[in-house]
Motif scaffolding. Structure first.
Motif, PDB file in Angstrom:
ATOM      1  N   ALA A   1       0.928  -1.140   0.203  1.00  0.00           N
ATOM      2  CA  ALA A   1       0.034   0.116  -0.298  1.00  0.00           C
ATOM      3  C   ALA A   1       0.771   1.314  -0.038  1.00  0.00           C
ATOM      4  O   ALA A   1       1.751   1.356   0.685  1.00  0.00           O
ATOM      5  N   ILE A   2       0.534   2.264  -1.047  1.00  0.00           N
ATOM      6  CA  ILE A   2       1.780   3.091  -1.162  1.00  0.00           C
ATOM      7  C   ILE A   2       0.889   4.486  -1.600  1.00  0.00           C
ATOM      8  O   ILE A   2       0.053   4.335  -2.433  1.00  0.00           O
ATOM      9  N   ASP A   3       1.338   5.475  -1.234  1.00  0.00           N
ATOM     10  CA  ASP A   3       0.832   6.905  -1.231  1.00  0.00           C
ATOM     11  C   ASP A   3       1.842   7.775  -1.837  1.00  0.00           C
ATOM     12  O   ASP A   3       2.893   8.334  -1.471  1.00  0.00           O
ATOM     13  N   GLY A   4       1.524   7.641  -3.473  1.00  0.00           N
ATOM     14  CA  GLY A   4       2.660   8.379  -4.352  1.00  0.00           C
ATOM     15  C   GLY A   4       2.737   7.558  -5.426  1.00  0.00           C
ATOM     16  O   GLY A   4       2.944   6.395  -5.740  1.00  0.00           O
TER      17      GLY A   4
ATOM     18  N   ASP B   1       0.014  -4.893   7.358  1.00  0.00           N
ATOM     19  CA  ASP B   1      -1.525  -5.371   8.035  1.00  0.00           C
ATOM     20  C   ASP B   1      -1.479  -6.564   7.685  1.00  0.00           C
ATOM     21  O   ASP B   1      -2.849  -6.963   7.956  1.00  0.00           O
ATOM     22  N   GLY B   2      -0.748  -7.663   7.584  1.00  0.00           N
ATOM     23  CA  GLY B   2      -0.821  -8.790   7.393  1.00  0.00           C
ATOM     24  C   GLY B   2      -1.209  -9.399   5.990  1.00  0.00           C
ATOM     25  O   GLY B   2      -0.999 -10.730   5.922  1.00  0.00           O
ATOM     26  N   ALA B   3      -1.662  -8.774   5.212  1.00  0.00           N
ATOM     27  CA  ALA B   3      -1.928  -8.791   3.839  1.00  0.00           C
ATOM     28  C   ALA B   3      -0.867  -8.225   2.659  1.00  0.00           C
ATOM     29  O   ALA B   3      -0.764  -8.581   1.866  1.00  0.00           O
ATOM     30  N   ARG B   4      -0.588  -7.153   3.133  1.00  0.00           N
ATOM     31  CA  ARG B   4       0.206  -6.330   2.338  1.00  0.00           C
ATOM     32  C   ARG B   4       1.117  -5.499   3.245  1.00  0.00           C
ATOM     33  O   ARG B   4       0.955  -5.163   4.379  1.00  0.00           O
ATOM     34  N   LEU B   5       2.247  -5.019   2.410  1.00  0.00           N
ATOM     35  CA  LEU B   5       3.244  -3.949   3.223  1.00  0.00           C
ATOM     36  C   LEU B   5       2.426  -2.581   3.133  1.00  0.00           C
ATOM     37  O   LEU B   5       1.630  -2.244   2.206  1.00  0.00           O
ATOM     38  N   VAL B   6       3.037  -1.673   4.210  1.00  0.00           N
ATOM     39  CA  VAL B   6       2.391  -0.479   4.280  1.00  0.00           C
ATOM     40  C   VAL B   6       3.784   0.332   4.044  1.00  0.00           C
ATOM     41  O   VAL B   6       4.660   0.319   4.810  1.00  0.00           O
TER      42      VAL B   6
END
Length: 427
Positions: free
Chosen positions: A395-398, A413-418
């Motif tokens: 999950a990425i902002d940018g 979050d257990g499903a993806r990196l943040v």
């Protein structure tokens, strides 16, 4: 309404769907008043076939006047089943779906089942064309077909009867396709095929997959990322191993066709490797590329599988360090030898598949945790999501789809990196 293509199954189908869209447009289907819906199906499991039929019925309910065309592996292996569906107007084989004139042969309403079917003997096909495409609609990465079909006859698998025997796209055509896609802005290219590690056996000089990979990276310097789809580890050649070790643009992620971790089951599957071969391959590759990430296909509940045999498959998740698992509950495919073997009870298959998935999920969470605090190069896809070089979801902002950005991983979050807030576009 235009043309809608609904894709099931593998990355090769994703690529071919773009060719199908183009050929259907060339045939004039885009001008139909009520539009056309084309299904590119998968036959790897009975569930995949069931889902395709369910989607076809739904499409007819939602688009009563649209023309519905069905193709892909499920249509190739059992065309009469789809022709018998009132919702279906035309059934095309895996070779026929790639040529515009077959879409022009769309029959009038009210034809009988046999008139709907245009499916020839896939085993008679000797070549695979490169089917040049300039873009893959809606995707940040582009898929390129380098091979089709399979010469092996694993006892559980119906795919050779849907795809035919192995045949390769000449290296020059592959390189030209990748030059075009890279020139159109795709930062990541994914090589796809049914049995990719058999690449080149039918070509002059018999080049192997490793030579193809190294040629692409040499001849197309603008390719920023090159990724392989599923491979058969027992067929990995020396050039491929060298490329894994030395070519930083070859992504550190391999998806392995393992299927089982038990030697007796592997023999009954008619696979070409044993469990020690898989473990040794993963160890060897990690020495060459320590950051490598492995995925794998595993089947739960293959005929005659005992609890002890299943435990061997369960243990291989840790022994190979598998992170991204595709778990398939065994489903007998009519016409395959495995369908005639003593079957495991359905409840046991379901329970074993759940345990395999749980082992894979635990391994994946450990993998996510190991990346917290690291700096990762992320290909932005869409909706604030991207993939690392090791194919881990972020999950990425940018960034915008197609950008490669550098980001620090703040957590998961257990499903993806943040990713942290300071994502920057990579040079």
């Amino acid at each position: 309404m235009g043309i809608e293509v609904v894709t099931f199954g593998c990355r090769l189908n994703t690529y071919e769907s773009e060719v199908m869209r183009r050929e259907a447009e060339a045939a004039g289907l885009g001008g139909l008043k009520d539009g056309a819906v084309i299904f590119n199906t998968c036959a790897v499991t009975a569930e995949a076939v069931r889902q395709a039929k369910q989607s076809i019925r739904k499409a007819r309910r939602e688009n009563p006047q649209a023309r519905i065309i069905v193709s892909g592996c499920a249509a190739q292996t059992d065309p009469t089943a789809f022709a018998a569906m009132d919702e279906v107007d035309l059934v095309l084989g895996n070779e026929e779906k790639l040529k515009a004139h077959n879409y022009r042969a769309l029959p009038d309403f009210g034809v009988n089942d046999t008139e709907k079917v245009r499916v020839n003997d896939i085993m008679s096909v000797r070549e695979t064309a490169s089917h040049m495409v300039d873009a893959i609609e809606g995707r940040a990465r582009a898929f390129v077909q380098v091979q089709n079909g399979c010469d092996h006859r694993c006892t559980f698998c119906i795919i050779p009867y849907g795809r035919g025997n192995s045949r390769s796209v000449p290296m020059g055509a592959v390189v030209e396709q990748i030059k075009r896609l890279s020139g159109n802005g795709y930062a990541e290219i994914v090589l796809s095929g049914v049995d990719m590690t058999s690449y080149g056996a039918d070509l002059p000089g018999k080049p192997r997959l490793g030579k193809l990979v190294r040629t692409i990276l040499r001849e197309v310097p603008e390719v920023r990322r090159l990724r392989l789809s599923s491979i058969d580890s027992i067929e990995a050649d020396d050039d491929l191993m060298e490329a894994i070790a030395t070519e930083r643009r070859l992504m550190p992620h391999l998806h392995l066709s393992l299927q089982s971790g038990d030697d007796m089951i592997l023999k009954r599957m008619k696979r070409r490797h044993l469990r020690d071969d898989s473990i040794r391959f993963c160890e060897d590759v990690r020495k060459l590329r320590p950051e490598i990430v492995f995925g794998a296909d595993l089947i739960a509940g293959f005929p005659t599988e005992t609890e002890e045999m299943f435990e061997n498959s369960l243990r291989i998740v840790a022994e190979c360090g598998l992170t991204h698992l595709h778990v398939f509950p065994f489903s007998p495919r009519e016409g395959t030898p495995a369908a005639r073997m003593p079957q495991v009870a359905g409840g046991a298959i379901k329970e074993r598949a759940a345990r395999l998935r749980a082992a894979g999920e635990a391994s994946y969470r450990r993998h996510l945790q190991s990346l917290v605090g690291t700096r990762q190069s992320v290909l932005v896809e869409r909706n604030g999501l991207g993939r690392t070089e090791g194919f881990t979801l972020v999950a990425i902002d940018g960034g915008v789809p197609g950008d490669i950005v550098d980001a620090t991983i703040a957590g998961h979050d257990g499903a993806r990196l943040v990713a942290g807030p300071a994502a920057q576009r990579a040079a």
